[in-house]
Motif scaffolding. Structure first.
Motif, PDB file in Angstrom:
ATOM      1  N   PHE A 120      46.075  36.127  48.762  1.00  0.00           N
ATOM      2  CA  PHE A 120      45.284  34.917  48.875  1.00  0.00           C
ATOM      3  C   PHE A 120      44.919  34.451  47.473  1.00  0.00           C
ATOM      4  O   PHE A 120      44.731  35.266  46.574  1.00  0.00           O
ATOM      5  CB  PHE A 120      44.000  35.173  49.677  1.00  0.00           C
ATOM      6  N   HIS A 121      44.807  33.136  47.302  1.00  0.00           N
ATOM      7  CA  HIS A 121      44.380  32.552  46.029  1.00  0.00           C
ATOM      8  C   HIS A 121      43.226  31.605  46.326  1.00  0.00           C
ATOM      9  O   HIS A 121      43.366  30.670  47.110  1.00  0.00           O
ATOM     10  CB  HIS A 121      45.522  31.791  45.355  1.00  0.00           C
ATOM     11  N   CYS A 173      37.412  29.326  42.889  1.00  0.00           N
ATOM     12  CA  CYS A 173      37.200  30.053  41.632  1.00  0.00           C
ATOM     13  C   CYS A 173      38.493  30.536  40.974  1.00  0.00           C
ATOM     14  O   CYS A 173      38.461  31.039  39.852  1.00  0.00           O
ATOM     15  CB  CYS A 173      36.249  31.230  41.853  1.00  0.00           C
ATOM     16  N   GLY A 174      39.638  30.453  41.659  1.00  0.00           N
ATOM     17  CA  GLY A 174      40.916  30.837  41.070  1.00  0.00           C
ATOM     18  C   GLY A 174      41.236  32.320  41.165  1.00  0.00           C
ATOM     19  O   GLY A 174      42.215  32.780  40.585  1.00  0.00           O
ATOM     20  N   HIS A 175      40.442  33.091  41.896  1.00  0.00           N
ATOM     21  CA  HIS A 175      40.653  34.535  42.031  1.00  0.00           C
ATOM     22  C   HIS A 175      41.805  34.809  43.004  1.00  0.00           C
ATOM     23  O   HIS A 175      41.913  34.173  44.048  1.00  0.00           O
ATOM     24  CB  HIS A 175      39.359  35.180  42.536  1.00  0.00           C
ATOM     25  N   THR A 176      42.681  35.748  42.660  1.00  0.00           N
ATOM     26  CA  THR A 176      43.765  36.169  43.541  1.00  0.00           C
ATOM     27  C   THR A 176      43.403  37.528  44.116  1.00  0.00           C
ATOM     28  O   THR A 176      43.023  38.435  43.374  1.00  0.00           O
ATOM     29  CB  THR A 176      45.096  36.253  42.773  1.00  0.00           C
ATOM     30  N   TYR A 177      43.536  37.688  45.428  1.00  0.00           N
ATOM     31  CA  TYR A 177      43.128  38.931  46.082  1.00  0.00           C
ATOM     32  C   TYR A 177      44.023  39.194  47.286  1.00  0.00           C
ATOM     33  O   TYR A 177      44.767  38.326  47.733  1.00  0.00           O
ATOM     34  CB  TYR A 177      41.656  38.872  46.499  1.00  0.00           C
ATOM     35  N   ALA A 178      43.954  40.423  47.793  1.00  0.00           N
ATOM     36  CA  ALA A 178      44.757  40.827  48.950  1.00  0.00           C
ATOM     37  C   ALA A 178      43.828  41.159  50.116  1.00  0.00           C
ATOM     38  O   ALA A 178      42.708  41.601  49.929  1.00  0.00           O
ATOM     39  CB  ALA A 178      45.601  42.041  48.614  1.00  0.00           C
ATOM     40  N   SER A 223      43.320  30.093  52.924  1.00  0.00           N
ATOM     41  CA  SER A 223      44.479  30.490  53.728  1.00  0.00           C
ATOM     42  C   SER A 223      45.420  31.308  52.858  1.00  0.00           C
ATOM     43  O   SER A 223      45.387  31.235  51.633  1.00  0.00           O
ATOM     44  CB  SER A 223      45.187  29.251  54.298  1.00  0.00           C
ATOM     45  N   LYS A 224      46.276  32.102  53.510  1.00  0.00           N
ATOM     46  CA  LYS A 224      47.153  32.980  52.735  1.00  0.00           C
ATOM     47  C   LYS A 224      48.253  32.209  52.034  1.00  0.00           C
ATOM     48  O   LYS A 224      48.630  31.113  52.453  1.00  0.00           O
ATOM     49  CB  LYS A 224      47.726  34.092  53.599  1.00  0.00           C
ATOM     50  N   LEU A 225      48.758  32.788  50.957  1.00  0.00           N
ATOM     51  CA  LEU A 225      49.814  32.156  50.174  1.00  0.00           C
ATOM     52  C   LEU A 225      51.127  32.195  50.948  1.00  0.00           C
ATOM     53  O   LEU A 225      51.447  33.167  51.628  1.00  0.00           O
ATOM     54  CB  LEU A 225      49.997  32.891  48.849  1.00  0.00           C
ATOM     55  N   LYS A 226      51.900  31.148  50.810  1.00  0.00           N
ATOM     56  CA  LYS A 226      53.220  31.074  51.439  1.00  0.00           C
ATOM     57  C   LYS A 226      54.253  30.896  50.344  1.00  0.00           C
ATOM     58  O   LYS A 226      54.111  30.022  49.500  1.00  0.00           O
ATOM     59  CB  LYS A 226      53.276  29.917  52.427  1.00  0.00           C
TER      60      LYS A 226
END
Length: 77
Positions: A45-46, A50-55, A73-76
């Protein structure tokens, strides 16, 4: 006491070593498989705020950002 021939003593040592190596191989193979499945079952997810990337777990189509709490929403790919 036991009367072991030297060749039988060597054969038992080699057999015990082989069994130990196979046991360690199976243990670490199964442990690595569990770790791989855990990592594979996550989605990225991004955060748009705030621009944070996380799982997060894969079953979630959306997840809250751990930094700011914004739902993304999750990254595609």
């Amino acid at each position: 006491m036991f009367n072991l021939d030297f060749s039988l003593f060597i054969l038992l040592g080699i057999a015990i070593g082989v069994v130990l190596i196979i046991g360690l191989w199976l243990y670490y193979d199964r442990r690595d498989q569990r770790v791989y499945e855990t990592e594979r079952s996550q989605s990225l997810f991004h955060c748009l705020k705030c621009g944070h990337t996380y799982a997060a777990p894969r079953c979630n189509p959306a997840a809250n950002c751990p930094n700011c709490g914004f739902e993304n929403s999750k990254l595609k790919f």
